[in-house]
Design a protein around this motif. Structure first.
Motif, PDB file in Angstrom:
ATOM      1  N   ALA A 103       0.832  -1.201   0.000  1.00  0.00           N
ATOM      2  CA  ALA A 103       0.000   0.000   0.000  1.00  0.00           C
ATOM      3  C   ALA A 103       0.868   1.253   0.000  1.00  0.00           C
ATOM      4  N   GLY A 104       0.567   2.160  -0.912  1.00  0.00           N
ATOM      5  CA  GLY A 104       1.320   3.401  -1.004  1.00  0.00           C
ATOM      6  C   GLY A 104       2.576   3.303  -1.851  1.00  0.00           C
ATOM      7  N   SER A 105       2.898   2.123  -2.375  1.00  0.00           N
ATOM      8  CA  SER A 105       4.058   1.978  -3.254  1.00  0.00           C
ATOM      9  C   SER A 105       3.754   2.614  -4.602  1.00  0.00           C
ATOM     10  N   THR A 106       4.798   2.841  -5.391  1.00  0.00           N
ATOM     11  CA  THR A 106       4.573   3.411  -6.723  1.00  0.00           C
ATOM     12  C   THR A 106       3.712   2.488  -7.569  1.00  0.00           C
ATOM     13  N   SER A 107       3.861   1.175  -7.386  1.00  0.00           N
ATOM     14  CA  SER A 107       3.040   0.231  -8.153  1.00  0.00           C
ATOM     15  C   SER A 107       1.572   0.354  -7.777  1.00  0.00           C
ATOM     16  N   HIS A 108       1.287   0.573  -6.495  1.00  0.00           N
ATOM     17  CA  HIS A 108      -0.093   0.755  -6.033  1.00  0.00           C
ATOM     18  C   HIS A 108      -0.662   2.054  -6.578  1.00  0.00           C
ATOM     19  N   LEU A 109       0.102   3.135  -6.438  1.00  0.00           N
ATOM     20  CA  LEU A 109      -0.407   4.444  -6.853  1.00  0.00           C
ATOM     21  C   LEU A 109      -0.586   4.524  -8.369  1.00  0.00           C
TER      22      LEU A 109
END
Length: 265
Positions: A103-109
């Protein structure tokens, strides 16, 4: 020639804040630096209670590398373009699961940005890292994800996952046949960049020396070639350029975190 020992001290935890905090409160003599990723910009909004202020307590040395993300899907999905994926997801609202590196990683965002721009409904399944999420994608536990080109390209080449688009303004040198996200969604640009910073108050002459040596190393053919083969694009900016880039990234991720409702794990 004077040689000095370099100690690499990996300090995981707190989404990267533990290691950055050590440097933020270290002596400002140029002997302690932090090599960090885009998470340092993400954490300004994701972890506002961190015991340091990025812009106040750290000084930029250089934007070192750009590592594109790539949108990849399970090969069983009957889609080969971003537009086909969006149409497929809209026709099956909520049926698709997407992976992230947390959560909050570049992949998530990046995935939340895609979802928001296209009005699609997908379920977020966070994993502990890029390797775990790719394993889940291959096993069809999830149907899509954004992952770094470095992590994804071996599986793309092996045909175990399918690449639809890269997230940088230009195509990746290791996946030149894969189009950009911006070709389908103008303005969509995000990457898992790397940068070097030092404690605030470090003398400008010291910062200039660190920058010059880093840029020189990045230009060495063996270093440059190795990075490019892995999918990382050497940058080697000036401190002023990295300062401006970091501020723009902080603002971008603040908007994406507010939009996605992402919370720290």
């Amino acid at each position: 020639m004077l040689f000095r020992s370099v100690i690499v001290d990996s300090r995981p935890g707190g989404g990267g804040t533990i290691g950055v905090d050590i440097v933020a409160h270290a002596p400002a003599d140029g002997h302690t630096v932090v090599f960090t990723t885009a998470t340092i910009a993400v954490n300004v909004s994701l972890r506002p209670k961190a015991p340091f202020n990025v812009l106040r307590d750290l000084a930029p040395v250089s934007h070192v590398l750009s590592v594109p993300l790539v949108l990849v899907v399970q090969p069983s999905l009957p889609v080969r373009t971003v537009n086909e994926l969006v149409a497929y997801a809209k026709a099956r609202s909520g049926a698709l699961n997407y992976a992230s590196n947390g959560a909050g990683s570049t992949s998530h965002l990046a995935a939340e940005w895609l979802r928001s721009l296209t009005g699609t409904q997908m379920t977020h399944i966070p994993y502990k890292g890029g390797g775990d999420s790719i394993t889940a994608l291959i096993a069809n536990e999830v149907q899509l994800e954004f992952n770094t080109v470095v992590s994804a390209q071996p599986q793309v080449r092996a045909g175990k996952i399918r690449a639809l688009a890269v997230t940088t303004a230009k195509p990746s040198r290791v996946l030149p046949e894969v189009p950009t996200m911006a070709a389908s969604l103008p303005g969509f640009e995000i990457d898992n960049w790397y940068g070097m910073l030092v404690p605030a108050g470090t003398p400008p002459a010291v910062i200039a020396r660190l920058n010059a040596e880093l840029v020189r190393a990045l230009k060495r053919p063996e270093v440059n070639d190795l990075l490019l083969r892995e999918g990382a694009e050497p940058v080697g900016s000036t401190p002023a350029q990295f300062d401006a880039f970091l501020k723009s990234e902080i603002a971008k991720y603040a908007a994406l975190i507010k939009q996605s409702g992402a919370k720290a794990e």
